[in-house]
Design a protein around this motif. Structure first.
Motif, mmCIF file in Angstrom:
data_model
loop_
_atom_site.group_PDB
_atom_site.id
_atom_site.type_symbol
_atom_site.label_atom_id
_atom_site.label_comp_id
_atom_site.label_asym_id
_atom_site.label_seq_id
_atom_site.Cartn_x
_atom_site.Cartn_y
_atom_site.Cartn_z
ATOM 1 N N PHE A 1 42.471 90.933 51.294
ATOM 2 C CA PHE A 1 42.967 92.208 51.841
ATOM 3 C C PHE A 1 42.037 92.728 52.938
ATOM 4 N N VAL A 2 42.586 93.523 53.844
ATOM 5 C CA VAL A 2 41.782 94.134 54.913
ATOM 6 C C VAL A 2 41.990 95.645 54.893
ATOM 7 N N ARG A 3 40.865 96.364 54.912
ATOM 8 C CA ARG A 3 40.913 97.825 54.996
ATOM 9 C C ARG A 3 40.074 98.231 56.204
ATOM 10 N N ASN A 4 40.759 98.653 57.284
ATOM 11 C CA ASN A 4 40.080 99.060 58.507
ATOM 12 C C ASN A 4 40.354 100.533 58.791
ATOM 13 N N HIS A 5 39.304 101.289 59.085
ATOM 14 C CA HIS A 5 39.522 102.674 59.509
ATOM 15 C C HIS A 5 40.097 102.727 60.921
ATOM 16 N N ALA B 1 33.402 90.953 43.754
ATOM 17 C CA ALA B 1 34.674 91.550 44.156
ATOM 18 C C ALA B 1 34.397 92.636 45.180
ATOM 19 N N ILE B 2 35.314 92.788 46.124
ATOM 20 C CA ILE B 2 35.357 94.004 46.946
ATOM 21 C C ILE B 2 36.723 94.610 46.683
ATOM 22 N N GLU B 3 36.739 95.869 46.298
ATOM 23 C CA GLU B 3 37.984 96.541 45.948
ATOM 24 C C GLU B 3 37.992 97.940 46.547
ATOM 25 N N CYS B 4 39.100 98.307 47.171
ATOM 26 C CA CYS B 4 39.218 99.655 47.718
ATOM 27 C C CYS B 4 39.350 100.664 46.577
ATOM 28 N N THR C 1 25.548 101.796 58.797
ATOM 29 C CA THR C 1 26.540 102.216 59.797
ATOM 30 C C THR C 1 27.235 100.993 60.383
ATOM 31 N N GLY C 2 28.551 101.089 60.554
ATOM 32 C CA GLY C 2 29.332 99.994 61.128
ATOM 33 C C GLY C 2 29.409 100.086 62.635
ATOM 34 N N LEU C 3 29.679 98.937 63.279
ATOM 35 C CA LEU C 3 29.791 98.881 64.736
ATOM 36 C C LEU C 3 31.231 99.046 65.217
ATOM 37 N N ASP D 1 37.667 89.994 60.655
ATOM 38 C CA ASP D 1 38.238 91.119 59.911
ATOM 39 C C ASP D 1 37.394 91.525 58.705
ATOM 40 N N HIS D 2 36.525 90.632 58.268
ATOM 41 C CA HIS D 2 35.738 90.926 57.064
ATOM 42 C C HIS D 2 34.284 91.217 57.376
ATOM 43 N N GLY D 3 33.993 91.500 58.680
ATOM 44 C CA GLY D 3 32.673 92.045 59.001
ATOM 45 C C GLY D 3 31.778 91.232 59.893
ATOM 46 N N VAL E 1 27.835 90.374 60.235
ATOM 47 C CA VAL E 1 27.103 90.696 59.008
ATOM 48 C C VAL E 1 27.684 91.952 58.373
ATOM 49 N N ARG E 2 27.847 91.934 57.047
ATOM 50 C CA ARG E 2 28.310 93.113 56.312
ATOM 51 C C ARG E 2 27.439 93.314 55.073
ATOM 52 N N LEU E 3 27.543 94.487 54.475
ATOM 53 C CA LEU E 3 26.970 94.680 53.146
ATOM 54 C C LEU E 3 27.978 94.226 52.108
ATOM 55 N N ALA F 1 31.468 101.193 50.157
ATOM 56 C CA ALA F 1 30.018 100.959 50.171
ATOM 57 C C ALA F 1 29.668 99.680 50.928
ATOM 58 N N SER F 2 30.612 98.721 50.954
ATOM 59 C CA SER F 2 30.359 97.413 51.563
ATOM 60 C C SER F 2 30.669 97.476 53.057
ATOM 61 N N ILE F 3 29.795 98.143 53.807
ATOM 62 C CA ILE F 3 30.009 98.402 55.236
ATOM 63 C C ILE F 3 30.105 97.091 56.020
ATOM 64 N N LYS F 4 31.193 96.970 56.794
ATOM 65 C CA LYS F 4 31.426 95.780 57.624
ATOM 66 C C LYS F 4 30.790 95.978 58.998
ATOM 67 N N TRP F 5 30.631 94.870 59.738
ATOM 68 C CA TRP F 5 30.089 94.913 61.117
ATOM 69 C C TRP F 5 28.822 95.769 61.148
ATOM 70 N N LEU F 6 27.928 95.431 60.237
ATOM 71 C CA LEU F 6 26.717 96.226 60.025
ATOM 72 C C LEU F 6 25.873 96.261 61.296
ATOM 73 N N PHE G 1 35.550 111.912 52.538
ATOM 74 C CA PHE G 1 36.232 110.742 51.953
ATOM 75 C C PHE G 1 35.313 110.143 50.899
ATOM 76 N N TYR G 2 35.900 109.665 49.830
ATOM 77 C CA TYR G 2 35.176 108.947 48.782
ATOM 78 C C TYR G 2 33.983 109.711 48.195
ATOM 79 N N PRO G 3 34.074 111.058 47.999
ATOM 80 C CA PRO G 3 32.963 111.746 47.351
ATOM 81 C C PRO G 3 32.890 111.341 45.875
HETATM 82 N N1 LIG Z 1 32.431 99.427 59.324
HETATM 83 C C1 LIG Z 1 33.393 99.525 58.394
HETATM 84 N N2 LIG Z 1 33.121 99.115 57.147
HETATM 85 C C2 LIG Z 1 34.064 99.184 56.189
HETATM 86 C C3 LIG Z 1 35.330 99.753 56.452
HETATM 87 C C4 LIG Z 1 35.613 100.159 57.795
HETATM 88 O O1 LIG Z 1 36.719 100.606 58.131
HETATM 89 N N3 LIG Z 1 34.608 100.044 58.725
HETATM 90 N N4 LIG Z 1 36.242 99.901 55.421
HETATM 91 C C5 LIG Z 1 35.647 99.971 54.077
HETATM 92 C C6 LIG Z 1 36.613 99.995 53.011
HETATM 93 S S1 LIG Z 1 37.340 101.497 52.676
HETATM 94 C C7 LIG Z 1 36.835 98.893 52.222
HETATM 95 S S2 LIG Z 1 37.843 98.976 50.870
HETATM 96 C C8 LIG Z 1 36.215 97.580 52.538
HETATM 97 C C9 LIG Z 1 37.270 96.516 52.755
HETATM 98 O O2 LIG Z 1 36.710 95.261 53.043
HETATM 99 P P1 LIG Z 1 37.632 94.094 53.620
HETATM 100 O O3 LIG Z 1 38.437 94.626 54.758
HETATM 101 O O4 LIG Z 1 36.730 92.980 53.978
HETATM 102 O O5 LIG Z 1 38.557 93.671 52.484
HETATM 103 O O6 LIG Z 1 35.398 97.637 53.690
HETATM 104 C C10 LIG Z 1 34.664 98.846 53.842
HETATM 105 N N5 LIG Z 1 33.754 98.723 54.948
#
Ligand SMILES: Nc1nc2c(c(=O)[nH]1)N[C@H]1C(S)=C(S)[C@@H](COP(=O)(O)O)O[C@H]1N2
Ligand SMILES: [Mo]
Length: 349
Positions: free
Chosen positions: A44-48, A90-93, A148-150, A187-189, A192-194, A203-208, A226-228
């Motif tokens: 799955f992909v979750r992108n802001h 696992a990474i889960e939204c 922080t993501g790029l 799409d998954h970072g 490098v990602r956390l 918490a698993s920030i992509k494109w670190l 978001f996500y408090p």
């Molecule tokens: N930089 C960045 N990191 C991010 C996000 C994002 O939009 N930008 N989305 C987050 C959310 S809400 C989730 S659920 C996961 C999704 O990871 P995936 O797209 O690799 O499945 O990445 C997280 N890391």
């Protein structure tokens, strides 16, 4: 305006994904016949905003802030040359399963209406975050680690960024550059990602791009607006079956599924074929010791054609188990109730 699916680079075939705006959810039937890990083509992909193109040859990761003595910078090859760790996580939204607040509990929660496909398990390889923090001279006064993501800023909130408490950052967090044995897909970072095991996906920030270590508690939109107040994920289960799957009466069928919890290993899975009047223990196979997800199976010999509701209920080693209904959540996170999965038994195909 970019088209919604232009937010994601990889192909999103309809048999593997359901697209929700900038996000794509895995269809659970896509895990049927797969091994332990979710292949990248169906993760799955979750992108802001949208997947950025990051050039690994000029990419730098800064580790800095009042919580470290000597700020450091790493390039991609430098990071890859460091001692690495590999593990399954696992990474889960946090919003995975949100749709069921509406469809099962008639109390819809706003936000992306994920079914259960906002989760995947991969084999991640990278450098423990602990190691980078130690190299930078972590101070005892350090409190939060802000990643922080790029990717492009999200609305007026700026770059996606969320602080982690230093305790978790020093525990099992990975600064990952590989997914299932390959460089991270864009799409998954990439590069490098956390990877933050057991915690909500955000918490698993992509494109670190940056890691700041503070000596005070940090606040960003991603732990306030978001996500408090969400950290670990609750217990959930899914069948590797399509929604409204049709199965022939001639059985028995081997039903397969997976259960997971951010709090510990799964120790028991029970399945109901009759809307929850009776429960039968499923058999686990492999990977019992991994805290990512537990695959299971159970045999089912339905005696009549028609509609059924399959249910799966897991319990983790902390004793947490899936309830039949879950309390309302203001953001629609953490839907952990047993899902009623409709299937139809038919005479012939
Ligand atoms: N930089 C960045 N990191 C991010 C996000 C994002 O939009 N930008 N989305 C987050 C959310 S809400 C989730 S659920 C996961 C999704 O990871 P995936 O797209 O690799 O499945 O990445 C997280 N890391
Ligand atoms: Mo998420």
């Amino acid at each position: 305006m970019r088209q919604a699916t232009a937010a994601i680079m990889k192909p999103l075939p309809g048999n593997l994904f359901r697209v929700h705006g900038e996000n794509a959810e895995m269809r659970w039937e896509a895990m049927s016949g797969q091994g332990y890990h979710t292949p990248a083509d169906r993760f799955f992909v979750r992108n802001h905003t949208w997947t950025p193109r990051v050039d690994a040859t000029t990419w730098r990761l800064r580790v800095h802030g009042a919580g470290v003595r000597s700020p450091l910078e790493y390039g991609y090859e430098e990071l890859r040359a460091m001692p690495s760790r590999t593990y399954d996580a696992a990474i889960e939204c946090a919003g995975n399963g949100r749709r069921f607040y509406d469809t099962q509990q008639h109390d819809a929660a706003p936000g992306t209406q994920w079914g259960l496909g906002g989760i995947g398990v991969a084999r991640w390889r990278g450098v423990p975050l602990r190691r980078l923090l130690k190299e930078a001279g972590l101070r005892p006064e350090a409190v939060d680690v802000l990643a922080t993501g790029l990717d492009a800023p999200f609305e007026e909130y700026g770059h996606v960024r969320r602080p982690l408490p230093v305790g978790k950052a020093m525990d099992d967090v990975l600064v990952a550059y590989e997914m299932n044995g390959e460089p991270l897909p864009p799409d998954h970072g990439y590069p490098v990602r956390l990877v933050v095991p057991g915690w909500v996906g955000i918490a698993s920030i992509k494109w670190l791009g940056d890691i700041e270590v503070s000596t005070t508690e940090l606040h960003t939109p991603w732990n306030t607006v978001f996500y408090p107040d969400v950290t670990t994920q609750p217990v959930k289960s899914a069948f590797e079956l399509g929604w409204n799957a049709r199965l022939p009466l001639a059985g028995p069928h081997i039903l397969r599924g997976r259960s997971w919890s951010g709090q510990g290993r799964i120790v028991r899975v029970e399945v109901g074929f009759d809307g929850g009047q009776s429960w039968h223990e499923a058999e686990h196979h492999g990977r019992r010791l991994v805290s990512a997800w537990l695959p299971w199976h159970i045999s089912w010999a339905p005696q009549r054609t028609g509609a059924y509701e399959l249910m799966a209920r897991a319990t983790d080693e902390t004793g947490a188990t899936q309830p039949l209904t879950t309390p309302r959540h203001p953001y629609g996170y953490h839907f952990d109730a047993v899902i009623r999965h409709p299937v139809e038994i038919v005479n012939a195909w």
